[in-house]
Design an enzyme around this catalytic site. Sequence first.
Site, mmCIF file in Angstrom:
data_model
loop_
_atom_site.group_PDB
_atom_site.id
_atom_site.type_symbol
_atom_site.label_atom_id
_atom_site.label_comp_id
_atom_site.label_asym_id
_atom_site.label_seq_id
_atom_site.Cartn_x
_atom_site.Cartn_y
_atom_site.Cartn_z
ATOM 1 N N TYR A 134 -0.041 -1.096 0.197
ATOM 2 C CA TYR A 134 -0.376 0.065 -0.064
ATOM 3 C C TYR A 134 1.193 1.451 -0.485
ATOM 4 O O TYR A 134 0.483 2.351 -0.436
ATOM 5 C CB TYR A 134 -1.227 0.126 1.558
ATOM 6 C CG TYR A 134 -1.859 -0.860 1.020
ATOM 7 C CD1 TYR A 134 -1.672 -1.815 1.067
ATOM 8 C CD2 TYR A 134 -3.307 -0.099 1.449
ATOM 9 C CE1 TYR A 134 -2.620 -3.386 0.935
ATOM 10 C CE2 TYR A 134 -3.790 -1.763 0.834
ATOM 11 C CZ TYR A 134 -3.670 -2.767 1.031
ATOM 12 O OH TYR A 134 -5.262 -3.805 0.656
ATOM 13 N N LYS A 201 3.102 -14.400 6.257
ATOM 14 C CA LYS A 201 3.811 -14.543 5.282
ATOM 15 C C LYS A 201 5.305 -15.460 4.795
ATOM 16 O O LYS A 201 6.255 -14.629 3.430
ATOM 17 C CB LYS A 201 2.842 -13.930 3.917
ATOM 18 C CG LYS A 201 2.616 -14.878 2.210
ATOM 19 C CD LYS A 201 1.758 -16.411 2.121
ATOM 20 C CE LYS A 201 2.298 -17.429 1.535
ATOM 21 N NZ LYS A 201 1.496 -18.804 0.984
ATOM 22 N N ASP A 252 -2.243 -18.246 4.794
ATOM 23 C CA ASP A 252 -3.301 -18.815 4.115
ATOM 24 C C ASP A 252 -3.677 -20.123 5.199
ATOM 25 O O ASP A 252 -4.826 -20.243 5.314
ATOM 26 C CB ASP A 252 -2.547 -20.149 2.965
ATOM 27 C CG ASP A 252 -0.892 -20.316 3.611
ATOM 28 O OD1 ASP A 252 -0.690 -19.546 3.397
ATOM 29 O OD2 ASP A 252 -0.757 -21.659 2.315
#
Length: 390
Positions: A134, A201, A252
């Site tokens: 972002y 992640k 995930d």
Amino acid sequence: MQHKVYWIEGDGIGADIWKAAMPVVNAAVKQAYHGTEEIIWQELLAGEKAFAQTGKHLPEETLNALKTAKVAIKGPLATPVGTGIRSLTVTMRQTFDLYACIRPVKWYKGIIASVRHPEKVNMTIFRENTEDVYAGIEFASNTDEARKLIDFLNQNFNKNINAECAIGIKPMTEKGCKRLVRRAIQYAVDNKLPNVTLVHKGNIMKFTEGAFQKWGYEVAKQEFGDATVTEKEVREGADPNGKIIIKDRIADAMFQEALLRPEEYSVIATTNLNGDYLSDALAAQVGGLGMAPGVNMSDNLAIFEATHGTAPTAANKDIANPCSLLLSAAMLLEHIGLEKAGKAIQNAIQNLIDKKTVTQDLAKEIENAESVSCSGFGKLLLAEIEAMEF
Ligand code: NAD
């Protein structure tokens, strides 16, 4: 006592939901404090309304007012996809260093949720708000900038990136990650919550997402050592009694956990993009985005916001659900010390869900519910609040 609150109407359904919500907030404050407390609303222009009046989507007056403001609340602001102006919501987050996006997600009894046990979901997500992809360093494919950067990387770092690629950069700092995790752990301490989970992640992006995990554990150990224990330490025999357990999950896997074992997670601290996905997924688990409140905070300013978008197809039809804005207003009231009024709004919403009179989006999720307009729902909430005794 008077409390000044800046408000931004927002685009699309913004006008509709504010028309329904503002009288409800005023009534909750009046009823809960018998007229001794009052909100003084001051409108700030942003988005299409601002553009129509000033030629700018985010006028100087708005930016100047927010520089010294303590609390504000906004409706959704439109952002064109692919081209055009940068997201105003993202611009505000970066201009005012609103580094923590905080979204509590819980189920309201009676709503048919997409999972069998929505009552087990009661999580507060702390999403880092200013860094990660972002921060917006991206170059389109086949542009001079992209080619220059790709050449530089290929030549200097012995990489083999295809020259035709679009390319983005994911900047993350120790300071940025640590202050977010610090806030999440402090929240767990203040609210006596059992655990904080660092979601990342890091198996793929070792030096950005992986560093988030490492820095998160460092904050827990160095700054909250007496109050926390890691999940690994507990597995190795440490006593978790009276301590906040710090866990970490790969993003995930966290999506699976949120569906399979949501009761094992109370506070989530995560990076910007993971947090974006996870907040919407969790909100959907308990009944949709129309119900999810949120706030973006720096150390000085808190901008509360309806977490959904502008829902352009529902705009100006008096059909939108004002609950997200109202529940964000309830958070705002708690934040400025008017907890009783915040609770009144939450209870009034639960009462109408119990009575099965709700806006059309929620009516689809409640058996045999009657659907009412946005303004009609606002009036029913008003009646609920005015019937409450304090
Ligand atoms: P959206 O949230 O506007 O709509 C997604 C779906 O949810 C639509 O079916 C919509 O009708 C429904 N919906 C959302 N809020 C609702 C409400 N309060 N009551 C009833 N139904 C509701 O998301 P989108 O379509 O991806 O985005 C539309 C615009 O909003 C885009 O310009 C996007 O950039 C902007 N947006 C702004 C914010 C923000 O300001 N914080 C957040 C998300 C999207």
